[in-house]
Design an enzyme around this catalytic site. Structure first.
Site, short mmCIF file in Angstrom:
data_model
loop_
_atom_site.label_atom_id
_atom_site.label_comp_id
_atom_site.label_asym_id
_atom_site.label_seq_id
_atom_site.Cartn_x
_atom_site.Cartn_y
_atom_site.Cartn_z
CG HIS A 189 -4.47 -6.48 10.44
ND1 HIS A 189 -3.67 -6.28 11.28
CD2 HIS A 189 -4.02 -5.85 9.03
CE1 HIS A 189 -2.69 -5.54 10.68
NE2 HIS A 189 -2.91 -5.05 9.53
CE LYS A 244 -2.16 -0.96 3.82
NZ LYS A 244 -1.77 -2.26 4.21
CG ASN A 283 -2.46 3.36 7.16
OD1 ASN A 283 -2.74 3.71 8.40
ND2 ASN A 283 -1.86 2.06 6.88
#
Length: 477
Positions: A202, A132, A155
């Site tokens: 996650h 990302k 982010n």
């Protein structure tokens, strides 16, 4: 892909609105300040009550913001909206109480989206299990090469609230979004978006792989021009098929192979576009050469293609793609070439903190002495080892959960020599590099791609990568 017309939300009147902000820190504090400045009655709740939290609370209380430390479970009376830090898990009692009361729960991304002005810059959004940050930075570099005012935000880099509310004027934003952020961003509608890849990560937060994928897929909702997916990862294309987008939005794939119509790919060392050209069934536009991508590892070429697809969706010319990729320098600890010592290359990919990232890193080299281990975070290593076994000259294991990797090696690569360093002190990295140098021969690559988190031995992956680089320098001195 379903189609619909999405309209912008009306500006909200914050004056006197009772808002609870869940969590201090990098997103909670700015959110609390922004809402307070707009006349909202803000109460910040936080699980922790340590010295740092008390210092942050004092800063907010001096502005007239209420802060409750050590009690993040109870919903303050009169709350009309909850704004949460992205890392707070959905099963928190606070959120159960908010849902019971019929309240909306927003993250910092949702807040930024709602607060942007009528002439706000469109968002080109990126998510995925790995890649990302690099892809977002590549995209920003390409957009800048096209002469556009932009920033890498979300982010990474500039906070979204700062980007949306600051004095800087942008033409377009390159936005990195995590699955946490997307979970709490129900009304986000990007100009175009990409899901780079999907692998288990996650899952303790999301509860299941299906829930994790669904949150990633939220990035496609309401896209206007292009939903960019990974041809090699069918799960990303499935998310595009399920998305509800604006009329005329297209599915655009990227591939390391020869691209079909409506795809970007690679032909004889050239990155080419068969999506944003006239008569894409017959024509292709050259964008850049593989040598323009730094480093030219397969997964990084995929990142470059995804960034190029989003830039092309925004109308960026081919020359800017090439110039932007040439100008881009990856962050430290992402397949960073540290040094060559005795004809052996030493590569720092400390950022490879999960098996998916490590697999991509291992695929970039032919003959490897692999330094791996750390905190496994519930991961298993059989698939990674089985796919990479033929490339391994040797393995050096460090860290708390190294036995899991050792056992996978015994099952799938029993002939590969393994050095198991029974230590978790920071000095173990020097010993690991020395052992790796003994296993390596001229032409090999010693690769730090741990496939694990770093916190059993180091403060973060940056410190781990720095320790590796220092050990390599000592080896070559």
């Amino acid at each position: 892909m379903g189609s619909r017309k999405v309209t912008s939300s009306e500006p909200l009147d914050w004056q006197g609105k009772h808002v609870t902000v869940a969590g201090l820190g990098v997103s909670g504090i700015p959110a609390a300040k922004v809402l307070h400045a707009r006349g909202a009655h803000v109460t910040v709740v936080n699980d922790g009550d340590d010295a740092r939290a008390r210092e942050q609370a004092a800063e907010l209380e001096a502005l007239g913001i209420t802060v409750r430390l050590g009690d993040g479970a109870t919903l303050p009376e009169g709350t009309e909206l909850v704004v949460t830090a992205p890392g707070w898990k959905p099963d928190k009692p606070l959120f159960a109480a908010a849902r019971e009361a019929g309240l909306e729960i927003w993250g910092d991304v949702e807040l930024a989206w709602r607060l942007r002005g009528p002439d706000a810059a469109p968002w080109l959004a990126i998510t995925g299990t790995n890649g990302k940050t690099t892809t977002t930075q590549m995209l920003a570099s390409i957009l800048k090469a096209a002469g556009l005012r932009t920033a890498a935000v979300g982010n990474i880099g500039v906070s979204l609230l700062d980007a949306v509310l600051g004095d800087e004027q942008y033409d377009v934003l390159a936005v990195e979004l995590s699955s946490y952020q997307l979970h709490w961003a129900p009304s986000l509608r990007a100009h175009s978006a990409a899901v780079l890849n999907l692998a288990p990560d996650h899952l303790d937060w999301h509860g299941s792989m299906e829930a994790y994928a669904a949150d990633k897929g939220r990035i496609y909702e309401g896209n206007r021009v292009a939903c960019v997916y990974n041809v090699a990862d069918k799960a990303t294309e499935d998310l595009v098929r399920e998305a509800d987008v604006e009329e005329g939005c297209r599915a655009v794939g990227f591939t390391l192979g020869t691209p079909g119509p409506s795809q970007l790919g690679v032909v004889e060392g050239i990155l080419v576009d068969r999506a944003f050209v006239e008569d894409r069934h017959k024509n292709a536009q050259e964008l850049a050469e593989i040598s323009d991508v730094h480093p030219p590892a397969p997964h990084n070429i995929a990142n470059a293609l995804a960034a190029a697809a989003l830039a092309r969706a925004f109308g960026v010319p081919a020359r800017a793609v090439r110039d932007g990729l040439r100008d881009f320098t990856p962050d430290a600890h992402r397949i960073a070439h540290v040094a060559d010592v005795d004809a052996v290359a030493y590569i720092d990919d400390s950022k490879a903190t999960n098996t998916h990232a490590a697999e991509a890193s291992l695929a970039a080299y032919e003959s490897i002495v692999w330094i791996a281990g750390g905190l496994a975070k519930g991961a298993t290593f059989d698939e990674l080892v089985a796919k990479s076994a033929k490339r391994l000259r040797g393995v050096v294991l460090i860290g708390q959960d190294r036995a899991l990797i050792r056992e996978a090696l015994a099952r799938h690569a029993p002939e590969v020599p393994v050095v198991d360093l029974d230590r978790t002190d920071t000095g173990a990295m020097l010993a690991a590099v020395q052992e790796a140098s003994r296993l390596a021969v001229a032409g090999d690559t010693v690769l730090l791609a741990p496939a694990c988190a770093s916190m059993d031995m180091f403060a973060n992956y940056n410190q781990r990568g720095d320790a590796f680089a220092e050990a390599v320098r000592e080896l070559g001195s």
